[in-house]
Design a protein around this motif. Sequence first.
Motif, PDB file in Angstrom:
ATOM      1  N   ARG A 193      43.390  38.161  42.855  1.00  0.00           N
ATOM      2  CA  ARG A 193      42.436  38.030  43.971  1.00  0.00           C
ATOM      3  C   ARG A 193      41.544  36.805  43.817  1.00  0.00           C
TER       4      ARG A 193
ATOM      5  N   ARG B 120      39.797  48.770  43.660  1.00  0.00           N
ATOM      6  CA  ARG B 120      40.307  47.609  44.420  1.00  0.00           C
ATOM      7  C   ARG B 120      40.091  47.845  45.902  1.00  0.00           C
TER       8      ARG B 120
ATOM      9  N   GLU C 255      49.533  42.467  46.727  1.00  0.00           N
ATOM     10  CA  GLU C 255      48.362  41.745  46.206  1.00  0.00           C
ATOM     11  C   GLU C 255      48.769  40.413  45.575  1.00  0.00           C
TER      12      GLU C 255
ATOM     13  N   VAL D 208      31.974  39.322  41.475  1.00  0.00           N
ATOM     14  CA  VAL D 208      33.091  40.163  41.895  1.00  0.00           C
ATOM     15  C   VAL D 208      32.813  41.624  41.541  1.00  0.00           C
TER      16      VAL D 208
ATOM     17  N   TRP E 232      42.850  41.759  40.062  1.00  0.00           N
ATOM     18  CA  TRP E 232      41.638  40.944  40.193  1.00  0.00           C
ATOM     19  C   TRP E 232      41.860  39.496  39.797  1.00  0.00           C
TER      20      TRP E 232
ATOM     21  N   ASN F  68      44.655  46.984  37.488  1.00  0.00           N
ATOM     22  CA  ASN F  68      43.452  46.465  38.163  1.00  0.00           C
ATOM     23  C   ASN F  68      43.134  45.033  37.706  1.00  0.00           C
TER      24      ASN F  68
ATOM     25  N   VAL G 154      32.415  45.049  43.851  1.00  0.00           N
ATOM     26  CA  VAL G 154      33.210  46.276  43.641  1.00  0.00           C
ATOM     27  C   VAL G 154      32.320  47.510  43.552  1.00  0.00           C
TER      28      VAL G 154
ATOM     29  N   SER H   9      37.466  44.725  37.182  1.00  0.00           N
ATOM     30  CA  SER H   9      37.327  43.583  38.095  1.00  0.00           C
ATOM     31  C   SER H   9      36.606  42.436  37.382  1.00  0.00           C
TER      32      SER H   9
ATOM     33  N   ALA I 199      38.565  38.898  36.986  1.00  0.00           N
ATOM     34  CA  ALA I 199      37.958  37.705  37.589  1.00  0.00           C
ATOM     35  C   ALA I 199      37.567  36.705  36.503  1.00  0.00           C
TER      36      ALA I 199
END
Length: 318
Positions: free
Chosen positions: A52, A298, A79, A287, A49, A45, A291, A262, A266
């Motif tokens: 992302r 995700r 991703e 972020v 993130w 995860n 979530v 996350s 981030a």
Amino acid sequence: MSNPRPLLALGDLTWDVLAKPDTLLLPGGDTTGRVLLMGGGSAANVAVWAARVGYPSAFLGAVGRDRFGEFAVQELEAEGVSSHIVWKPHTPTGVILVLIDAAGQRSMLTSQGADFELRPEELPSQTIQQAGHLHITAWSLFTDPPRAAALRAVGTAQEAGLSVSFDPASFQMIREIGREEFRRLTRGLSPDFVLPNLDEGQALTGARHPEDVLEALRGLYPKAMVLLKLADKGALILDGERLIRLEATQDQPVDATGAGDSFCGAFLGHYLRSYDPLAAGQLAVQVAGWVIARFGARPPADTELQERIARYGYRAPA
Ligand SMILES: Nc1ncnc2c1ncn2[C@@H]1O[C@H](COP(=O)(O)OP(=O)(O)OP(=O)(O)O)[C@@H](O)[C@H]1O
Ligand SMILES: O=C(O)C(=O)C[C@H](O)[C@H](O)CO
């Protein structure tokens, strides 16, 4: 400008089976409810993130050679996360049962999947040496062989000049291992970032109030920036002598699964470029707020997420 060296997250890539009381299937074939199956695992995860928010990232870990494992890896690659997988032919990919209550709080039951079988000799040293940052979670530290693998990975990373972040992962496991033993193990990691939630911070230090927990964590990990995640109270960051308070967003909680991961991905994805803990923390809170208002660690990205990320000048890879 050339791309920064990637964040490499070492550890678990699993499946989360998410069930909320009102989404469970009823016996007798009522199919109006649903149970969601989604790629998860704390380390994976974090890699997702970071990607992302537009930071190059990679995942390293052991996965079962089964349909779940193969699909989970494809999902990571979709991703934009590079995967360095040690395939385990005889152990299934880990599954985590996540029960979500009406207030969005979650309880997890973790199976011992392939991620608990990573061995030190299976680590690709070059992949670690070529990264810029190594992230590990305490899920790798509770048993051997992944503990030996994680300790070796951190040693290789630090020799090559990478920074290291560490998520204590589970207050129950800290209690099970014992505070003193957990401290002994993790102080030896000498991390540059430590990211507990309040329960973990309290279990690790014995302090109760967030400010006291933060202070005690600084004593335990003197070189680290400490980020204490406080759920709907936001987060605190202690960066040397500087204390940063981050307010949580007003998002309505649906499911807290993966909020911490996350936040971490981030934060690191911003900080490793900007070295600005305030801006990185603000992005992380935005972020994580997005979530918690959705199911899973995700949830599929949407324009609202893109807008929240774009405000900080970043764009997720297409
Ligand atoms: N109810 C909430 N409202 C707004 N933001 C929230 C809420 N819960 C969590 N967050 C955001 O998510 C971040 C991480 O949540 P939390 O402190 O629960 O960490 P965690 O326990 O590691 O999360 P996880 O559920 O993934 O284990 C918080 O710092 C906050 O920014
Ligand atoms: O293994 C666990 O219990 C975890 O905490 C892992 C992740 O956070 C979980 O899979 C959420 O995606």
